[in-house]
Design an enzyme around this catalytic site. Sequence first.
Site, mmCIF file in Angstrom:
data_model
loop_
_atom_site.group_PDB
_atom_site.id
_atom_site.type_symbol
_atom_site.label_atom_id
_atom_site.label_comp_id
_atom_site.label_asym_id
_atom_site.label_seq_id
_atom_site.Cartn_x
_atom_site.Cartn_y
_atom_site.Cartn_z
ATOM 1 N N PHE A 155 0.314 -1.090 0.150
ATOM 2 C CA PHE A 155 -0.067 0.146 -0.550
ATOM 3 C C PHE A 155 0.834 1.342 -0.044
ATOM 4 O O PHE A 155 0.497 1.936 0.962
ATOM 5 C CB PHE A 155 -1.134 0.070 1.320
ATOM 6 C CG PHE A 155 -2.098 0.635 0.513
ATOM 7 C CD1 PHE A 155 -2.882 0.471 -0.347
ATOM 8 C CD2 PHE A 155 -2.226 1.616 1.922
ATOM 9 C CE1 PHE A 155 -4.208 1.163 0.049
ATOM 10 C CE2 PHE A 155 -3.506 2.688 1.172
ATOM 11 C CZ PHE A 155 -4.280 2.112 0.214
ATOM 12 N N GLY A 156 2.138 1.701 -1.063
ATOM 13 C CA GLY A 156 2.622 2.625 -1.235
ATOM 14 C C GLY A 156 1.757 3.119 -2.045
ATOM 15 O O GLY A 156 0.693 3.619 -2.542
ATOM 16 N N ARG A 157 2.791 4.468 -2.876
ATOM 17 C CA ARG A 157 2.235 4.928 -3.746
ATOM 18 C C ARG A 157 0.775 4.645 -4.691
ATOM 19 O O ARG A 157 -0.003 5.069 -4.939
ATOM 20 C CB ARG A 157 3.270 5.538 -4.927
ATOM 21 C CG ARG A 157 4.368 7.239 -3.776
ATOM 22 C CD ARG A 157 4.933 7.532 -4.441
ATOM 23 N NE ARG A 157 6.221 7.018 -4.464
ATOM 24 C CZ ARG A 157 7.337 6.792 -4.320
ATOM 25 N NH1 ARG A 157 7.664 7.926 -3.489
ATOM 26 N NH2 ARG A 157 7.912 6.462 -5.073
ATOM 27 N N ILE A 158 1.482 3.126 -5.498
ATOM 28 C CA ILE A 158 1.066 3.054 -6.321
ATOM 29 C C ILE A 158 -0.879 2.242 -6.015
ATOM 30 O O ILE A 158 -1.295 2.536 -6.333
ATOM 31 C CB ILE A 158 1.964 2.401 -7.554
ATOM 32 C CG1 ILE A 158 2.632 3.356 -7.878
ATOM 33 C CG2 ILE A 158 1.107 1.537 -8.238
ATOM 34 C CD1 ILE A 158 4.031 2.206 -8.584
ATOM 35 N N ALA A 238 3.709 -5.531 -10.359
ATOM 36 C CA ALA A 238 4.413 -4.752 -10.318
ATOM 37 C C ALA A 238 6.009 -5.347 -10.664
ATOM 38 O O ALA A 238 6.917 -4.601 -11.142
ATOM 39 C CB ALA A 238 4.560 -5.231 -8.690
ATOM 40 N N ARG A 239 6.736 -7.209 -10.139
ATOM 41 C CA ARG A 239 7.830 -7.153 -10.571
ATOM 42 C C ARG A 239 7.191 -8.621 -10.808
ATOM 43 O O ARG A 239 6.833 -9.036 -9.636
ATOM 44 C CB ARG A 239 8.842 -7.004 -9.336
ATOM 45 C CG ARG A 239 9.592 -6.076 -9.601
ATOM 46 C CD ARG A 239 10.146 -5.860 -11.160
ATOM 47 N NE ARG A 239 10.403 -4.526 -10.884
ATOM 48 C CZ ARG A 239 11.188 -3.084 -11.567
ATOM 49 N NH1 ARG A 239 9.439 -2.938 -12.258
ATOM 50 N NH2 ARG A 239 11.377 -2.324 -11.729
ATOM 51 N N GLU A 268 11.565 -12.585 -17.245
ATOM 52 C CA GLU A 268 10.945 -11.890 -17.756
ATOM 53 C C GLU A 268 12.436 -10.915 -19.301
ATOM 54 O O GLU A 268 12.992 -11.022 -18.941
ATOM 55 C CB GLU A 268 10.449 -10.122 -17.580
ATOM 56 C CG GLU A 268 9.940 -9.497 -18.421
ATOM 57 C CD GLU A 268 9.705 -8.122 -17.436
ATOM 58 O OE1 GLU A 268 9.043 -8.653 -16.351
ATOM 59 O OE2 GLU A 268 9.760 -6.816 -17.706
ATOM 60 N N HIS A 286 5.009 -5.643 -19.970
ATOM 61 C CA HIS A 286 5.219 -4.761 -18.768
ATOM 62 C C HIS A 286 5.022 -2.617 -19.310
ATOM 63 O O HIS A 286 6.158 -2.227 -19.711
ATOM 64 C CB HIS A 286 7.115 -4.462 -18.794
ATOM 65 C CG HIS A 286 7.023 -4.178 -17.163
ATOM 66 N ND1 HIS A 286 9.169 -4.676 -17.170
ATOM 67 C CD2 HIS A 286 7.223 -3.316 -16.786
ATOM 68 C CE1 HIS A 286 9.145 -3.955 -15.802
ATOM 69 N NE2 HIS A 286 7.763 -2.906 -15.126
#
Length: 332
Positions: A155-158, A238-239, A268, A286
């Site tokens: 629950f950070g910026r994104i 995300a990753r 990837e 991506h």
Amino acid sequence: MSRPKILVTRSIPDEAKAVLTPHFEIDQYDKHTAIPRPLLLKKIKDKDGLLCILTEKIDEELLHAAPRLKAVATYSVGFDHIDVKACGARKVAVTNTPGVLTETTADFTWALLLACARRVPEGDKFMRAGSYKAWDPMMLLGTDVHGKTLGIVGFGRIGQAVARRAAGFGMKIVYFDTQRIFPEVEKQFDVQFRELNDLLREADFVTLHCVLDAATHHLIDEKAFALMKRTAYLVNAARGPIVDEKALVKALKTGRIRAAALDVYELEPKTAPGLLSLPNIVLAPHLASASLETRTKMGVMAAQGLVDVLALKKMPAHPVNAEVCQSVLAAA
Ligand code: GLV
């Protein structure tokens, strides 16, 4: 006085190049494919700075090959491709591009979620194949998004920007993060904290927005899928390595979860065996920050990071390792 030498590992927007040109002698791999590793190791030998992309591993081997290197600016917010500790040990400043891509990435997360829930790519394929003969009440049925429960992991910026958009869909929002936010902020976002396993049990849509590190590698594995609803959807912008991709293929094949949408992959640009032939997955290469506006801003921000450290000799606006930046500047 000669200008610092930098390596730019990819084609970048003209606006970003214009930031670099007055200050540096630029060696650019001006292509839309990744620079071959041996060439990267050769070119970095005499460089003071590096503007790189997330496909380049900035590790001990590269740092060893780059005795003059003082600054690395990554054209990304994520820096899991950079060994920040090794950079610190060798006094190499690192900068990234946070903030400018938050809203664009949140938009794309929703594009993935909606495309998956409402089977947009399947509908598109169906139309192009000339298969649409008559409206049918049972054709390509998806699932409702409005009114459902959204589980946000990270629950950070994104993650927060994704939550703001969920309000428009009248969703219940639960989130997990290693650090719980203040109750007033939870109220402001209308979100409720859950431990990860509880979130996985409760959410209709699980969307990942945590960083990739040792603690989040394979955070979503076979055990996690076993907790999720059979009707659940997983979104990952995300990753890749946050999800055990082999376990995901199994979960989608066996109906352990209903569907998924991915923008990122464990190895990837490769994908796990069987992934591409699954009908219940939406795939993107991506693209989450890939709007013209945002990619331009990211390029300019990355370029400015190098200019700040190497040319203007001032603290960059977005240091990843602020203390190291400081010591690089003090030694300049
Ligand atoms: C993209 O994935 C980024 O980290 O900027």
